[in-house]
Structure formats: structure tokens, C-alpha cells
Write an enzyme that holds these catalytic residues in place. Structure first.
Site, PDB file in Angstrom:
ATOM      1  N   GLY A 196      -3.861 -10.428  -6.514  1.00 60.30           N
ATOM      2  CA  GLY A 196      -4.916  -9.602  -6.298  1.00 60.30           C
ATOM      3  C   GLY A 196      -6.242  -9.827  -5.779  1.00 60.30           C
ATOM      4  N   GLY A 198      -6.879 -11.156  -2.875  1.00 64.93           N
ATOM      5  CA  GLY A 198      -7.286 -10.926  -1.391  1.00 64.93           C
ATOM      6  C   GLY A 198      -6.547 -11.884  -0.469  1.00 64.93           C
ATOM      7  N   GLU A 415     -12.280  -1.590 -37.067  1.00 62.83           N
ATOM      8  CA  GLU A 415     -13.215  -1.581 -35.628  1.00 62.83           C
ATOM      9  C   GLU A 415     -14.596  -2.181 -35.897  1.00 62.83           C
ATOM     10  OE1 GLU A 415     -11.085  -2.234 -33.087  1.00 62.83           O
ATOM     11  OE2 GLU A 415      -9.415  -1.466 -34.191  1.00 62.83           O
ATOM     12  N   HIS A 418     -14.877  -5.764 -36.452  1.00 56.97           N
ATOM     13  CA  HIS A 418     -14.737  -6.594 -35.131  1.00 56.97           C
ATOM     14  C   HIS A 418     -16.173  -6.580 -34.383  1.00 56.97           C
ATOM     15  CE1 HIS A 418     -10.566  -7.348 -35.253  1.00 56.97           C
ATOM     16  NE2 HIS A 418     -10.172  -6.274 -34.984  1.00 56.97           N
TER      17      HIS A 418
HETATM   18  P1  ATP Z   1      -0.730 -11.253  -4.678  1.00 55.33           P
HETATM   19  O1  ATP Z   1      -0.973 -12.497  -5.027  1.00 55.33           O
HETATM   20  O2  ATP Z   1      -0.397 -10.159  -5.779  1.00 55.33           O
HETATM   21  O3  ATP Z   1       0.174 -11.285  -3.533  1.00 55.33           O
HETATM   22  P2  ATP Z   1      -3.226 -10.972  -2.870  1.00 55.33           P
HETATM   23  O4  ATP Z   1      -4.092 -12.033  -3.322  1.00 55.33           O
HETATM   24  O5  ATP Z   1      -2.385 -11.314  -1.855  1.00 55.33           O
HETATM   25  O6  ATP Z   1      -2.248 -10.609  -4.174  1.00 55.33           O
HETATM   26  P3  ATP Z   1      -4.029  -8.767  -1.627  1.00 55.33           P
HETATM   27  O7  ATP Z   1      -2.760  -7.987  -1.527  1.00 55.33           O
HETATM   28  O8  ATP Z   1      -4.709  -9.021  -0.539  1.00 55.33           O
HETATM   29  O9  ATP Z   1      -4.065  -9.880  -2.714  1.00 55.33           O
HETATM   30  O10 ATP Z   1      -5.270  -7.626  -2.221  1.00 55.33           O
HETATM   31  C1  ATP Z   1      -4.814  -6.303  -2.769  1.00 55.33           C
HETATM   32  C2  ATP Z   1      -5.957  -5.537  -2.109  1.00 55.33           C
HETATM   33  O11 ATP Z   1      -7.042  -5.675  -3.125  1.00 55.33           O
HETATM   34  C3  ATP Z   1      -6.399  -5.518  -0.762  1.00 55.33           C
HETATM   35  O12 ATP Z   1      -5.700  -4.784   0.062  1.00 55.33           O
HETATM   36  C4  ATP Z   1      -7.987  -5.119  -0.925  1.00 55.33           C
HETATM   37  O13 ATP Z   1      -7.963  -3.658  -0.728  1.00 55.33           O
HETATM   38  C5  ATP Z   1      -8.219  -5.326  -2.290  1.00 55.33           C
HETATM   39  N1  ATP Z   1      -9.025  -6.628  -2.424  1.00 55.33           N
HETATM   40  C6  ATP Z   1      -8.644  -7.980  -2.911  1.00 55.33           C
HETATM   41  N2  ATP Z   1      -9.830  -8.939  -2.734  1.00 55.33           N
HETATM   42  C7  ATP Z   1     -10.831  -8.044  -1.893  1.00 55.33           C
HETATM   43  C8  ATP Z   1     -11.888  -8.692  -1.428  1.00 55.33           C
HETATM   44  N3  ATP Z   1     -12.461  -9.638  -1.862  1.00 55.33           N
HETATM   45  N4  ATP Z   1     -12.594  -7.563  -0.829  1.00 55.33           N
HETATM   46  C9  ATP Z   1     -12.168  -6.347  -0.462  1.00 55.33           C
HETATM   47  N5  ATP Z   1     -11.156  -6.061  -1.245  1.00 55.33           N
HETATM   48  C10 ATP Z   1     -10.257  -6.755  -1.647  1.00 55.33           C
END
Ligand code: ATP
Length: 591
Positions: A196, A198, A415, A418
């Protein structure tokens, strides 16, 4: 039954059974139609008829002969008397008479061949899935070619990686310029980093900025049961790309095919990875094909894949820091209306450990909650609820009425234990503490975001164990004895145990074992390790108990406020712990 199905679903077994069946069917049918009835004189037939030995007569009035079957099933052929009343005679003698020879023949054929389509149907059912797989091979194209509309401005943060990518974009735009200078493009680039962050977005942005086609495939598209299918798909993907140069070929989850080989031999995977290596070796980068692969685990990739001349550019796409999280939040906030009380700075601070995808989900979830609450804009409370839902996996709507009073009190003290240790001893931020049960089964949750993702001191680790023990100590101080403490601390205890184990075994942080990784050293004396762990656990527990005993009034105030309000925000907690002024007025040194 499953074993039976699996055995019959095996392609080789199936083919063998079909052949055997066809053979038997043909044999029976041909013997049926080629078995010659025995010739018999008509007088003998009359004799058999009079003795009731004739079962069936097949009669064609115009034919010179007719056939009949005796009660034992033997077939005979004899002269047809073609006399009037012959049929009546036969019927009176209780003989079955079939008049039309040609119809009978059709019937016999039908009976003989009827099992064949049934059998084929049965096998189609058993083979259905494997047949599907075969057709997918020829029909389904796992690759997707799109024109990417993503630009670098759609990626918030990641500035360094973007800068690194600019020359690749330029090369794809004007390959000739680089070719004339004798420069070559890297064959393959690997983006690695947590899910996630990007990686796909970055690859799309390169294609988008360069204005070239984007060919997408996922490593899992190439994972097939049948040897050679994955390799075929790899070749198809590159054949397609070669038709569309310059272009970007993106292979997500490359580890699905490019994992280290050798441990478990898998000829399909080996063939697929070899096909990929061949394709990489086989094209000339001046053609303008940029291959980008993404993985979460660079270390797990096969060496052949990452060696020079193949995927030799490795670019880390890391989790965003606070500044980048703020930029990502602002980017995804576009098109959504937030009320003034939403503090993005604070949200960026809270969301440590979130990837871009998680931040996007958080804002989207907030918008959904705002709609459900019929708000005209997204409020801080909506964002808070979304955060609570995602991070703490809780659901505020849970019915709490049937929890008895003593349970609520116990959870509140747990809680509070903690939270007080986290604030007073570890000096950590506690944005939220609640006695609302979480969907993961915990009675309540004290949310303490990790402040650093990298290195931890021994003191940090011991503080973490103290925070974990704080819950159990809180219960003990409410009840006054050990008999009624609950299982609520079980996950805290596992967490503390894992930390203590790491301190002793891997981090070399104890005097008794010195600076050694006991695993690497092959040291397996569990008794000695357990002895050290017990000593350390007791020490930390006693310290936690002492601190909370000395601050029982504060502990009680936090617990009482939790019983009253169910959820406390950081400000409310600070108010109880430190009075009006902000935090860190009163802290305890853990020495
Ligand atoms: P995976 O490893 O799970 O395949 P990934 O690293 O390829 O994930 P993406 O699929 O490119 O991640 O990211 C998912 C979504 O998260 C993107 O479509 C975007 O909307 C959002 N996102 C992730 N990083 C960014 C960023 N740096 N700026 C803006 N949006 C982002």
C-alpha cells in the site's frame, strides 16, 4: 470422497479411463451385431415352440428368414414360413413378437451406445475444473494494457523516488537522445516496500508522465498448475509489449514467481521464472521497454532475477513519515468537505505506521461515517470513529448493556493500568483509551502508537513490558488479591513474553548471557533461558506494581472516568494525570 474425486480428476487417469471405456463399448457393440445366430431347421423351431422354449421372435414378413431367441438367450435363425396366422400362433404360445427388424436394429444400437454419452457427461463433470484451466490458457490474457492517466503530482511525498524516476520518464519519451549518447536504460527496476505504499501508483505515474502504454500483470497471474502455462503467459506479455514500444511493463507481486528456487522444486515455477529471465535477456533496452516489478520482500527474490543486467535497479518505497502522511492526507482530502475541527496535523501524527493506501481508506471511511450520520461535512468525530474502527478494530455501536458492572469496573482498572504506565513511565502518547470491547475480543483498548519504527533501547523494551503488565497490575489493585484476576491480560502477557525472549535470546541485553544471539550460537538450554526470563519478568512486574501502588489515586481517577465516559481522549487523560497543564509535569524515571 475428496480423494476419490482427486484421483478421477487427474488428467492421465481420466484419459486412460476414457480409452478403456471406448474399447469396452466398441467391443460389446460389435460383438452384439456381429454374433451370428445359429442356423436351425424350421421343424426344430416348431418343436421348441411346442415345448415353450421360445422367448422372442423378430419377424419381418417379407424376409425369407427370421431370428428368434430361446429362453436361455441363445439366438437362432430359421426359415420364415410366411404363412397367415403365424404371428397369432406365436402370441398364443406366449412368445414376444417384434415385427419390424430395422427398428429393432436402431433400438439395439441405441442401447449399446447409450452409456457412452452418460459416461462422457460424468467425465466432463469430473474434469470441468481442469478443462476450464486449459481453456483459460488459450483465452484469458492476464496482461492488461492501459493508457495511464496518473502523474507524479498524484503521488504525495516520496520525493526522492520521484526524482530518481525522472530520467526513466525522459528515456521513454526520447529514447533516441539516450541511444545516440550510448546510454542504456536499466533492464528491470524493482520497487520494494510494505503493502500500500504506492508501488503500482509510481509505475503508473512513470508510464503516465512518459505518455506510453502501461502493461500490467501480477505474478499470481503466472502461477498455474500446468507446466508451461506460466511461461507461455510471460512470452505473451512481452510479445504484446514489443508491439507497443516504448512502454512500461509492470509485474506486481513478482515474488509469486520470482521467489528463491531450490527449497521446493516446482517445475512450473522454474519454467516461468526462466521464461522471464529469457525475455529480460532477450530484448534490447534501446527498444524502449522498461520492466518494473514490485515486491514486499526484496530479500526473498531469486538471485538470478536481481543480478546485474536483469532487475538491477532496486528502489525502496517506504512507509511515509509524518510530513509525507500529512501530504497524502491532504491529497486524498481533495473532493471531500471537512469541518474546521478536523486537525490534519494531529491525524498525521496519530497515523504512524500507515501506508498511503491506509490513509486513503481512513478518509474514505470517515466520509462514509459522515453520510451515515447525516452530516453535511466530515467532522472530527467522524474521522475519530473511522480511526477507531480501522486501528482499534472496535465498533462503538456494540451493545454494552449486558456487561455486568463488576466486569466494566475490572476492564476500566485494566485499561487505566496500561494508560498510567504508558504516560508516567514510558512518557508515550496515548491518544485514546476505551473500555468499549473491540471486535478482536479484548475487553477494552489503550491505543499507544509506536513512536519509532526503527531502533529500540533496552529501556524502551522494558517500558513496553511494563505497559503490558500495567493491565494485570490494575486488576490486582482493584481486587486486592490474585484469585479474581481475569484472562483479560493473556495477550498482554504473550506480548511481554515475546519482548523478554528477544531481550535475552537475540538482543544480547542481559549480563548472564552477554552480547550473543543465542540462536546463532546454537544455545538451546531452555531451562537457563527460562530462569533468566522469570527473573526479568518478576523484576518488571514488581516495579510496575510499586509504581501503580504509589499512584493508586491517579489509577482510580482514570478508571472512574472511564466507567463514566467509556472513552477518554489524550487531553482528558492528561487532565487527570498532570492537572490543568499539559503532559510531562509528572513522570517517573524507570530506574
Ligand atoms: P501492494 O504492495 O499491496 O501492491 P502498492 O505499494 O502497489 O501496494 P498501491 O496499490 O500503488 O500500493 O497503492 C494503493 C493506493 O494507495 C493508491 O492507488 C493510492 O490511492 C494510495 N497511495 C499510496 N501511496 C500514496 C502516495 N504516496 N500518495 C498518494 N496516494 C497514495
Amino acid at each position: 470422497m475428496k480423494k476419490f474425486m482427486k484421483f478421477f480428476s487427474n488428467k492421465k487417469v481420466g484419459v486412460a479411463l476414457v480409452i478403456v471405456f471406448i474399447f469396452i463399448n466398441v467391443y460389446i457393440t460389435t460383438s452384439m451385431f456381429t454374433s451370428n445366430p445359429k442356423k436351425l431347421e424350421y421343424v426344430k423351431f416348431e418343436e421348441m415352440l411346442s415345448h415353450g422354449q421360445v422367448q422372442e421372435v423378430i419377424l419381418n414378413f417379407s424376409a425369407p428368414k427370421f431370428t428368434f431367441t430361446d429362453i436361455q438367450g441363445n439366438k437362432y435363425i430359421t426359415d420364415n414360413p410366411r404363412m397367415e396366422g403365424f404371428k397369432a400362433l406365436l402370441l398364443k404360445s406366449n412368445v414376444e413378437v417384434t415385427e419390424n427388424n430395422s427398428n429393432r436394429l436402431i433400438l439395439d444400437f441405441a442401447v449399446a451406445f447409450l452409456p457412452f454419452p452418460i459416461f462422457l457427461g460424468f467425465f466432463y463433470f469430473l474434469f470441468k475444473n481442469s478443462l476450464k484451466g486449459v481453456s483459460v490458457v488459450s483465452n484469458q490474457k492476464p496482461k492488461r494494457t492501459v493508457k495511464s492517466s496518473i502523474r507524479f503530482c498524484d503521488i504525495a511525498g516520496n520525493e526522492e523516488s520521484k526524482e530518481d524516476m525522472i530520467y526513466l520518464v525522459d528515456f521513454l519519451k526520447e529514447p533516441k537522445k539516450y541511444r545516440d549518447m550510448g546510454a542504456i536504460l536499466p533492464k528491470g527496476v524493482i520497487f520494494y516496500g510494505p503493502p500500500g505504499t504506492g508501488k503500482t501508483l509510481m509505475a503508473k505515474a512513470i508510464a503516465g508522465e512518459a505518455g506510453v502504454p502501461f502493461h500490467y500483470a501480477s505474478g499470481s497471474d503466472f502461477v498455474e498448475m500446468y507446466v508451461g502455462v506460466g511461461a507461455k503467459r510471460v512470452r505473451e506479455l512481452f510479445a504484446e509489449a514489443k508491439k507497443n514500444t516504448p512502454c512500461v511493463v509492470f509485474v506486481d507481486e513478482i515474488d509469486a514467481i520470482g521467489g528463491k528456487r531450490g527449497r521446493d522444486s516446482n517445475s512450473e515455477r522454474d519454467q516461468t521464472i526462466n521464461a522471464l529471465l529469457n525475455e529480460l535477456d532477450g530484448f534490447d533496452t534501446s527498444q524502449g521497454i522498461l520492466v518494473i516489478a514490485a515486491t514486499n520482500r526484496l530479500d526473498d527474490l531469486d538471485e538470478a532475477l536481481v543480478r546485474p543486467g536483469r532487475f538491477d535497479r532496486h528502489i525502496a518505497i517506504n512507509l511515509p513519515d509524518k510530513e509525507d502522511r500529512l501530504k497524502i492526507l491532504h491529497l486524498h482530502a481533495k473532493g471531500k468537505t471537512f469541518s474546521k475541527d478536523v486537525d490534519f496535523e494531529q491525524l498525521a501524527k496519530l497515523t504512524i505506521g500507515f501506508a498511503g493506501a491506509g490513509l486513503k481508506t481512513l478518509l474514505n471511511e470517515s466520509a462514509i461515517i459522515a453520510v451515515q450520520n447525516k452530516h453535511s461535512e466530515i467532522t472530527a468525530n467522524d474521522v475519530d470513529k473511522a480511526f477507531y474502527k480501522i486501528v482499534m478494530k472496535g465498533d462503538e455501536k456494540k451493545n454494552r448493556k449486558n456487561r455486568d458492572k463488576s466486569e466494566i469496573e475490572l476492564v476500566a482498572w485494566h485499561e487505566a493500568g496500561h494508560a498510567v504506565i504508558a504516560k508516567l513511565v514510558a512518557k508515550k502518547s496515548v491518544p485514546k483509551v476505551t473500555i468499549i470491547p473491540s471486535t478482536s475480543g479484548a475487553g477494552g483498548v489503550t491505543f499507544i502508537p509506536p513512536e519509532k519504527l526503527g531502533l529500540h533501547s533496552k529501556e524502551d523494551l522494558i517500558n513496553d513490558v511494563m505497559i503490558s503488565y500495567g493491565g494485570r497490575v490494575g486488576e490486582y489493585l482493584l481486587l486486592g488479591h490474585e484469585d479474581k484476576i481475569t484472562t483479560g491480560a493473556s495477550s498482554d502477557i504473550s506480548k511481554a513474553t515475546a519482548t523478554i525472549k528477544s531481550i535475552i535470546k537475540y538482543y544480547g541485553m542481559t549480563d548472564s548471557f552477554g552480547m550473543l544471539n543465542l540462536d546463532d550460537f546454537g544455545y538451546n538450554d531452555d531451562k537457563a533461558i527460562l530462569g533468566e526470563a522469570k527473573r526479568m519478568a518478576k523484576d518488571i512486574y514488581d516495579k510496575t506494581l510499586e509504581i501503580l501502588k504509589n499512584n493508586k489515586d491517579i489509577l482510580k481517577s482514570v478508571a472512574d472516568k472511564l466507567i463514566e465516559k467509556e472513552t477518554l481522549e489524550e487531553k482528558e487523560l492528561d487532565q487527570i494525570l498532570f492537572g490543568k497543564s499539559s503532559k510531562n509535569e509528572k513522570t517517573i524515571e524507570n530506574k
